[in-house]
Write an enzyme that holds these catalytic residues in place. Structure first.
Site, PDB file in Angstrom:
ATOM      1  CD  GLU A  81      -3.434   0.403   0.403  1.00 14.19           C
ATOM      2  OE1 GLU A  81      -2.844   1.194  -0.206  1.00 14.19           O
ATOM      3  OE2 GLU A  81      -4.421  -0.013   0.408  1.00 14.19           O
ATOM      4  CG  ASN A 125      -8.985   2.783   0.752  1.00 15.59           C
ATOM      5  OD1 ASN A 125      -7.944   3.079   1.164  1.00 15.59           O
ATOM      6  ND2 ASN A 125      -9.745   1.806   0.906  1.00 15.59           N
ATOM      7  CG  ASP A 127      -7.428   0.405  -1.938  1.00 19.95           C
ATOM      8  OD1 ASP A 127      -7.200   1.096  -1.027  1.00 19.95           O
ATOM      9  OD2 ASP A 127      -7.171  -0.783  -1.781  1.00 19.95           O
TER      10      ASP A 127
HETATM   11  C1  BGC Z   1      -7.448  -1.622   3.124  1.00 17.80           C
HETATM   12  C2  BGC Z   1      -7.677  -3.369   3.029  1.00 17.80           C
HETATM   13  C3  BGC Z   1      -9.043  -3.492   2.250  1.00 17.80           C
HETATM   14  C4  BGC Z   1      -9.116  -2.675   1.041  1.00 17.80           C
HETATM   15  C5  BGC Z   1      -9.937  -2.779   0.127  1.00 17.80           C
HETATM   16  C6  BGC Z   1      -7.451  -1.056   1.687  1.00 17.80           C
HETATM   17  O1  BGC Z   1      -6.975   0.366   1.935  1.00 17.80           O
HETATM   18  O2  BGC Z   1      -6.214  -1.528   3.722  1.00 17.80           O
HETATM   19  O3  BGC Z   1      -7.737  -3.895   4.305  1.00 17.80           O
HETATM   20  O4  BGC Z   1      -9.158  -4.863   2.195  1.00 17.80           O
HETATM   21  O5  BGC Z   1      -8.557  -1.510   1.248  1.00 17.80           O
HETATM   22  O6  BGC Z   1     -11.355  -1.967   0.570  1.00 17.80           O
HETATM   23 CA    CA Z   2      -6.019   1.750   0.483  1.00 21.57          CA
END
Ligand code: BGC
Ligand code: CA
Length: 293
Positions: free
Chosen positions: A15, A148, A200
């Protein structure tokens, strides 16, 4: 667009890719392993790795180092890594090993660090979006399950954000001088566009194009400031998590990926899952703001 594996890795939840123009270095995290990576593509070597003793949701640049939103709070890390995080602000939703950890975040042009949490069950609306301004952490939005997609338009007049399970991306009029948000509006609806997965992490290019990693949708998509779908790039794995512009002239798109939702069959089918991917960006990116602190 040709997608390559920039670095073969077996990350659980890669990430928060982040490029430092000054250091010509890409940083990113593996949230589940508490790992922060630093890699100079030019050096063609393996990345450096620092492992914290808790999960780390995202990172941002700051003077002389990085800000990291760990599960329990925001810390500052000096570069080169010396392994001693300096606490800046506690996560009010974290309680001794449980609660809602920090997740996605980005700095605005004034260096405020915007970072949201993720509900421990990834469903209940118990998470929130916070902003760290001059050392103070303030709750700015509530009733979120998975915060996100935080990003800003190039002129700083819009803040983009998503609560991933809603499959909608919102935008808020933003005033960078005061740090205030106006009324949010629905901006992109994956359902209406027939796009798979959930939105995301994101990055905005020089033309204001918003690049979103579709987690579970196996692709990157680019939206115009008006919210039209301009491009869709298929990736060799189902769970891309976030994108960042880096490399010479900010012309490379780096993409982090996850293996956490794949079983053994899925991992064999998608050998690139968990690696760091890259592709030549059709439009260059913008330098990442340096955070306060
Ligand atoms: C999170 C994950 C999640 C994904 C999809 C990410 O930002 O850290 O845990 O599964 O987003 O929603
Ligand atoms: Ca993320």
């Amino acid at each position: 667009m040709h997608v390559e594996t920039a670095l073969e890795m077996t990350m659980s939840l890669g990430e928060s890719p982040l490029w430092s123009v000054e250091r010509q270095t890409l940083y990113w995290v593996d949230i589940n392993r508490g790992a922060i990576y630093a890699w100079r593509p030019e050096a063609a070597s393996r990345p450096d790795r620092l492992v914290l003793d808790e999960q780390v949701g995202c990172i941002a640049l700051c003077e002389g180092g990085l800000l990291a939103a760990t599960a329990s709070g925001i810390v500052r890390l000096r570069l080169p890594f010396d392994g001693r995080p300096e606490p800046l602000a506690a996560n009010p939703q974290w309680r001794a090993g449980s609660g809602n950890r920090f997740n996605d975040g980005h700095c605005d042009a004034a260096g405020r660090f915007w970072v949201g949490t993720l509900a421990a069950d990834e469903q209940s609306p118990s998470a929130a979006l916070y902003c760290v301004d001059r050392g103070e952490l303030v709750r700015r939005r509530s009733r979120i399950a998975i915060s996100n997609g935080l990003a800003f338009s190039p002129d700083g007049s819009w803040l983009y954000h998503t609560d991933s399970p809603t499959r909608c991306i919102l935008r808020y009029p933003f005033d960078v001088d005061s740090g205030t948000l106006g009324e949010g509006e629905a901006w992109v609806d994956l359902e209406a566009l027939g796009l798979p997965g959930v939105p995301d992490g994101a990055a905005v290019d020089r033309e204001g194009g918003y690049w979103s990693a579709l987690y579970g949708g196996g692709r990157l998509v680019r939206f115009s400031p008006a919210g039209e779908l301009l491009a869709s790039v298929e990736l060799p794995c189902p769970h891309p998590t976030m994108v960042a512009f880096g490399g010479p002239g900010l012309r490379t798109l780096y993409v982090t990926t996850a293996t956490q939702h794949l079983d053994a069959v899925g991992r064999r089918r998608w050998p690139a899952a968990g690696s760091l991917l890259s592709l030549a960006a059709p439009v260059a990116g913008l330098p990442e703001p340096v955070g306060q602190g």
